[in-house]
Scaffold this motif. Structure first.
Motif, PDB file in Angstrom:
ATOM      1  N   HIS A  88      67.380  21.456  89.303  1.00 54.43           N
ATOM      2  CA  HIS A  88      68.711  21.687  89.929  1.00 54.43           C
ATOM      3  C   HIS A  88      68.750  20.735  91.321  1.00 54.43           C
ATOM      4  CE1 HIS A  88      70.384  24.808  87.334  1.00 54.43           C
ATOM      5  NE2 HIS A  88      69.090  24.818  86.918  1.00 54.43           N
ATOM      6  N   VAL A  90      70.173  20.185  94.291  1.00 52.86           N
ATOM      7  CA  VAL A  90      71.220  20.486  94.908  1.00 52.86           C
ATOM      8  C   VAL A  90      71.089  20.381  96.466  1.00 52.86           C
ATOM      9  CG1 VAL A  90      71.944  22.178  93.406  1.00 52.86           C
ATOM     10  CG2 VAL A  90      70.388  22.934  95.215  1.00 52.86           C
ATOM     11  N   PHE A 238      82.094  31.309  92.801  1.00 46.85           N
ATOM     12  CA  PHE A 238      81.061  30.269  92.238  1.00 46.85           C
ATOM     13  C   PHE A 238      81.438  29.800  90.753  1.00 46.85           C
ATOM     14  CE2 PHE A 238      77.062  32.230  94.253  1.00 46.85           C
ATOM     15  CZ  PHE A 238      77.618  32.090  95.432  1.00 46.85           C
ATOM     16  N   GLU A 243      77.442  23.599  92.362  1.00 43.90           N
ATOM     17  CA  GLU A 243      76.407  24.504  92.654  1.00 43.90           C
ATOM     18  C   GLU A 243      75.963  24.411  94.136  1.00 43.90           C
ATOM     19  OE1 GLU A 243      71.733  25.741  91.644  1.00 43.90           O
ATOM     20  OE2 GLU A 243      72.856  24.377  90.317  1.00 43.90           O
ATOM     21  N   GLN A 258      72.172  29.786  94.715  1.00 39.56           N
ATOM     22  CA  GLN A 258      72.693  30.046  93.464  1.00 39.56           C
ATOM     23  C   GLN A 258      72.042  30.100  92.296  1.00 39.56           C
ATOM     24  OE1 GLN A 258      76.627  27.726  93.246  1.00 39.56           O
ATOM     25  NE2 GLN A 258      76.739  28.293  90.956  1.00 39.56           N
ATOM     26  N   GLN A 260      72.658  30.087  88.576  1.00 41.47           N
ATOM     27  CA  GLN A 260      73.857  30.191  87.534  1.00 41.47           C
ATOM     28  C   GLN A 260      74.992  30.500  88.385  1.00 41.47           C
ATOM     29  OE1 GLN A 260      72.709  32.348  84.083  1.00 41.47           O
ATOM     30  NE2 GLN A 260      71.005  31.198  83.413  1.00 41.47           N
ATOM     31  N   LYS A 261      75.602  31.754  87.956  1.00 41.76           N
ATOM     32  CA  LYS A 261      76.927  31.754  88.735  1.00 41.76           C
ATOM     33  C   LYS A 261      76.816  32.990  89.503  1.00 41.76           C
ATOM     34  CE  LYS A 261      79.109  28.381  87.181  1.00 41.76           C
ATOM     35  NZ  LYS A 261      79.501  27.002  88.280  1.00 41.76           N
TER      36      LYS A 261
END
Length: 803
Positions: A88, A90, A238, A243, A258, A260-261
Motif C-alpha cells: 500500500h 500511501v 473511511f 486510503e 488505515q 482496510q476501512k
C-alpha cells in the motif's frame, strides 16, 4: 552423522522475513545451494503479526538506504513472480510538535536528498489536507513522504519464498534444527529430518536466536519486547475515499494508519518495556503464532493521546488487539553480518523486520558472496558489542532503547540506563571536577568540564557547553591539557612471528627500528578498511598497538584469526586492565620532565617513538604522539596506577597551566589538524579513497587486500572544508551539494575552537570541483571552502617541537 547426511553451501535457520529475504538475496547473487529450515510455517514467529510499515522519513542514510532497498526488492519480486506482496503506497507524515522535533524533521530532509527519496517539509495546513481527520492544533511541522507505506507481512514473505524456490534453493517447513557442532571446516546441523553439513550458517531465528546462538558459542544481544497495536471497528468516514497516509507522532509514541476501512494504532510505551523469553533462554521451542494479552493499563495514557489526535477513532470499538514479541537490541540496530564464529552469519535482532528485511538480506548476501557491501556496515555489525554486554546489560539497555524509540534523537543524546556501567579509577576525580560524561563502549569519558552535576544541553546548534570546550582547547594550545582515554583498545603482540603477522595485515610498513611507531590500516580482502591502529615496535619480537575502544573486541579477534598454524605469536588484550592519559600542548615536555628521569629531548625521544619509562615512579609506556596536533605523550599504564599518574601530572602541571580536556574540545582540535577518524574510515572505502596514499606501501610487500586495493580506481575522494555558518556544525551524514544537486555526504565535523571556524570532511564523487559546494544542514544550504591543508599548523611543526 549417517551415510545419508546432506550437504549444502548455506543453511538458514528461521523462516521469517529476515531469513527468507536473506535466502532470496543469496540466490540473486548466484548462491542457490541453500536450505532454509523453519520449525513451523513461514512467518509464524514474529513476522506474521507485524503491522508492516516501511518509512522513508528516517534519521540516517543507513536506515534510509535499507528501507529504500527493501521496498525496491519487494516491488521487483511482485513484478517478477506475479504474486501479490500486499503493498500500500500511501505515503506518510512524520509529525513535529516541539522545536527539537522540527529540527529533526529538517535533518530528515537531508536523508531524503541523499537517497533521492521524494519528501517535503510541510506545515499543519498540509497535514490537515493530507489527513482531514488528524488534529493539527499542536503540529509545528511534518515531513511528508510519497513513495512509502505498508505491506502485508505474509504476502511479501511468500512472494520472496516463491522466487527463491524458483531459483533452485530449498525451503523446509516443519523441520526444526535442534543443535549444531563443528565438523572440520563445516557445520553439522541436527534437524528433525536428519543431519545436514553446511559450509555457512545464517541465524535468522528472531526470538529464538539466543538459544540458537549458544550452539555456536555466541551470545546474541537480542531481546523480545512486547508491542501493541489495535484495530478499530469500521470507520464510516473511511468509506468511499482514498486510503490515508501513515501518521507517525512522538507525542503518543507510535503510529496511526488505515487498515482496510478500520483504524490501526500502534504504541511504544515510553515508561515501560514489557519483555518475554529473556536471554539467555530465548523463546520456547513450542511457541508458534504467539500473542499476549493486552495491557491497557500500560498503554492507556498513550492511547488516549492517539485518540485525541485522531478523534474520528475515539468513539469506535476495538475489534482486534495484537500484542506480540518483536526483537530489539541494546542500541536499536539490527544484527547483520559475521558473528565472530567461523562462517556463522547473523540476520536477526530486527525490530522493524518488514522495513529492514529486503535491505538486510542484500547487505548479508553481498558480504557473504563478495566479501563487502556497498554501504558502511559498522552500524549493524554483530561484533560491535564488547565484553561489557552481559546478559543483564543486554536486557536492561534494550528496554531503555524500546522506551526511547520515539524520543527525538538530538545530537549527543545517549542512553541513561545502568550508567555508569563501567567506571575506571579516575571517574570520581573527574566527576568532582565537573566532568560531564558520555558513554563509549560501556565506559564513561568526559565530554567537557562544567559544574558538578551539570546536565548536558542537547540540540543541533551550538549549546552552552561550547564556551567550556573553547576554554579547554585554547588552554591546551597555549599550555597543556590532559584527556582521559582510559577507554582505549590496547594489545601486546609478541613472538618471533609477530612482525610477520602484522606486516601481512597492514597496508603500511611496520616500524623499521626498535622504539618507533607507525599508523597502520588493516584491510579486508577487498581492500576496504577493517580498522586503523598505531603500532609501536617495542623490541625485535614485541609490539604494542592502540585503537579506539569500540574496536577492542573485533580488532583483537580479527588479528588473532589471521595467525597461521605453527606461527609463534602471542596476543594479550590489555584494554580492560590498562588505561591511557594523553598529555598534549607546548608545556607538556616541561611538565613531564619534572616527573621522570628519562631524556625527553627531541634527539633522545623523537616524534612517533615510544619508550618504557617511569613517570612519578610509575612504569609507563610513553608514546610521543598527539591526536590534537601538539607536542605530547600518550602515557599507558595499568589502571590501578592511573589515579596516581593523573594526580602527579596535575601536581607538576598546575603552575604551567595544565587543564582537563574533554572529548568535544579534543574533536575540535582534531578537525583543526585535518585528522581522519572513524567517520572517514568506513567499511565501504579504502585508504586511496580518503587520501591516505602515504600510508600504503606496496613495494616488495604482499599485504591482505593489496591486489584489490591497487586494482580499483577510487570513485570517491575526501575534501577537508570550512563551513560558512554561524552557530551550527557538521555532524556527519549531511548531503554535499553542487548547484543544488547531491554529489556526496559529510563524514564528520566539529568546531575548531582555537581557529574560530566550523570544519568538516566531505566525501564526494571523484572529479567533483572544489568550488561552489555547499552542505545541507537542517534543510538549509551553507557554502563551504575546501582547504588543501589543515587550518592549524599545516607544516606540522608543533608535534615535532624540540622546545
Amino acid at each position: 552423522m549417517t551415510d545419508t547426511t546432506r550437504t549444502t553451501q548455506v543453511a538458514i535457520i528461521g523462516g521469517g522475513i529476515m531469513g527468507v529475504a536473506a535466502q532470496f538475496q543469496l540466490a540473486e547473487n548466484g548462491w542457490t545451494d541453500t536450505i532454509l529450515f523453519e520449525k513451523a510455517e513461514l512467518t509464524s514467529g514474529s513476522t506474521w503479526h507485524a503491522a508492516g510499515q516501511i518509512a522513508h522519513a528516517v534519521g540516517s542514510r543507513l536506515a534510509g538506504w535499507i528501507n529504500k532497498t527493501s521496498i525496491e526488492t519487494y516491488k521487483r519480486v511482485e513484478k517478477e513472480t506475479g504474486q501479490s506482496i500486499g503493498w500500500h503506497e500511501v505515503g506518510g507524515f512524520r509529525i513535529a510538535t516541539t522545536d527539537d522535533e522540527v529540527d529533526w524533521m529538517k535533518s530528515i530532509m537531508g536523508v531524503g536528498r541523499l537517497l533521492d527519496l521524494p519528501m517535503e517539509l510541510v506545515g499543519p495546513e498540509e497535514v490537515a489536507a493530507g489527513n482531514p481527520f488528524y488534529k493539527v492544533d499542536d503540529v509545528k511541522a511534518a515531513v511528508r513522504t510519497f513513495k512509502d507505506g505498508h505491506i502485508d507481512p505474509s504476502s511479501v514473505t511468500m512472494a520472496l519464498a516463491a522466487a527463491t524456490r524458483a531459483s533452485g534453493a530449498k525451503i523446509e517447513r516443519h523441520n526444526q534444527v535442534t543443535g549444531a557442532s563443528r565438523k572440520g571446516d563445516m557445520w553439522l546441523l541436527k534437524t528433525e529430518k536428519g543431519d545436514v553439513l553446511a559450509e555457512h550458517v545464517v541465524i535468522a531465528a528472531g526470538s529464538y536466536a539466543n538459544q540458537v546462538g549458544e550452539w555456536f558459542g555466541l551470545k546474541i544481544p537480542s531481546v523480545s519486547c512486547l508491542h501493541h497495536y489495535l484495530v478499530t471497528d469500521t470507520v464510516p468516514e473511511f468509506l468511499d475515499r482514498p486510503e490515508l497516509p501513515v501518521m507517525r507522532d512522538n507525542s503518543f509514541g507510535g503510529y496511526i494508519r488505515q487498515e482496510q476501512k478500520s483504524g490501526l494504532i500502534g504504541i511504544y510505551e515510553g515508561h515501560v518495556c514489557p519483555t518475554v523469553w529473556e536471554m539467555p533462554k530465548g523463546a520456547p521451542w513450542a511457541a508458534e503464532n504467539e500473542l499476549f494479552e493486552a495491557d491497557y493499563d500500560s498503554i492507556g495514557d498513550f492511547l488516549m493521546v492517539a485518540l485525541e489526535k485522531m478523534p474520528v477513532l475515539a468513539e469506535l470499538g476495538i475489534k482486534r488487539v495484537v500484542r506480540g514479541a518483536i526483537t530489539h537490541t541494546p542500541d536499536g540496530g539490527m544484527l547483520v553480518g559475521p558473528s565472530g564464529a567461523p562462517n556463522v552469519w547473523l540476520s536477526c535482532g530486527s525490530s522493524i523486520g518488514l522495513a529492514w528485511g529486503g535491505g538486510a538480506g542484500k547487505v548479508l548476501a553481498d558480504w557473504m558472496v563478495h566479501g563487502e557491501a556497498e554501504i558502511n556496515t559498522r552500524g549493524f555489525d554483530p561484533r560491535r558489542y564488547g565484553n561489557f554486554a552481559t546478559d543483564h546489560f543486554i536486557v536492561e539497555r534494550t528496554k531503555d532503547e524500546f522506551m526511547r524509540r520515539h524520543d527525538t534523537p538530538c545530537p549527543g543524546k545517549q542512553f541513561e540506563s545502568l550508567r555508569p556501567l563501567n567506571r575506571h579509577p579516575l571517574y570520581n576525580r573527574l566527576a568532582a571536577k565537573g566532568a560531564v560524561f558520555g558513554e563509549i563502549a560501556g565506559w564513561e569519558r568526559p565530554r567537557y568540564f562544567g559544574e558538578v552535576g551539570e546536565v548536558e544541553p542537547l540540540g543541533w546548534g551550538h549549546q552552552a557547553w561550547h564556551k567550556n570546550a573553547t576554554a579547554e582547547a585554547k588552554a591546551t594550545r597555549e599550555a597543556a591539557g590532559v584527556i582521559d582515554l582510559c577507554a582505549f583498545a590496547q594489545f601486546e603482540i609478541t613472538g618471533k612471528d609477530a612482525g610477520a603477522l602484522l606486516n601481512r595485515l597492514s597496508a603500511n610498513k611496520l616500524p623499521a627500528k626498535h622504539g618507533r611507531m607507525t599508523l597502520n590500516h588493516l584491510l579486508t580482502e577487498k581492500g576496504r578498511f577493517e580498522t586503523e591502529i598505531t603500532i609501536w615496535r617495542i623490541d625485535e619480537d614485541r609490539y604494542f598497538t592502540g585503537s579506539p575502544i569500540a574496536r577492542a573486541a573485533p580488532d583483537f579477534a580479527w588479528i588473532k584469526s589471521h595467525i597461521c598454524d605453527g606461527e609463534d605469536v602471542q596476543m594479550v588484550n590489555l584494554s580492560h586492565d590498562w588505561g591511557m592519559l594523553a598529555l598534549s600542548g607546548p608545556a607538556s615536555r616541561t611538565i613531564l620532565k619534572e616527573l621522570t628521569d628519562a631524556d625527553l629531548t627531541k634527539a633522545a625521544f623523537p616524534w612517533l617513538s615510544g619508550q618504557e619509562i617511569k613517570v612519578a615512579g610509575i612504569s609507563c609506556y610513553a608514546l610521543r604522539v598527539s591526536f590534537v596536533g601538539e607536542l605530547g605523550w600518550e602515557l599507558h599504564a595499568p589502571l590501578e596506577h592511573i589515579c596516581a599518574l593523573y594526580d602527579a601530572l596535575f601536581a607538576a602541571g598546575e603552575k604551567h597551566g595544565l587543564v582537563d580536556l574533554g572529548s568535544y574540545a579534543f574533536n575540535g582540535m582534531r578537525m583543526e589538524k585535518a585528522y581522519r577518524a572513524s567517520g572517514e574510515l568506513t567499511t565501504d572505502v579504502g585508504p586511496l579513497d580518503v587520501g591516505l596514499d602515504r600510508f600504503v606501501v606496496t613495494e616488495g610487500r604482499d599485504f591482505l587486500g593489496q591486489a584489490a586495493l591497487m586494482s580499483r580506481d577510487p570513485s570517491w575522494e575526501l575534501f577537508y572544508c570550512e563551513l560558512h555558518a554561524d552557530g551550527i556544525d557538521i555532524h556527519g551524514g549531511e548531503p554535499v551539494l553542487l548547484n543544488g544537486k547531491p554529489v556526496g555526504l559529510t563524514t564528520s565535523g566539529g568546531y575548531g575552537y582555537t581557529v574560530g571556524k566550523s570544519l568538516g570532511w566531505l566525501f564526494v564523487r571523484k572529479g567533483t570541483p572544489q568550488a561552489g559546494l555547499s552542505v545541507q544542514i537542517l534543510d538549509q544550504q551553507y557554502p563551504v571552502s575546501v582547504h588543501a591543508n589543515s587550518i592549524f599548523d599545516p607544516q606540522n611543526a608543533r608535534p615535532r617541537s624540540d622546545d
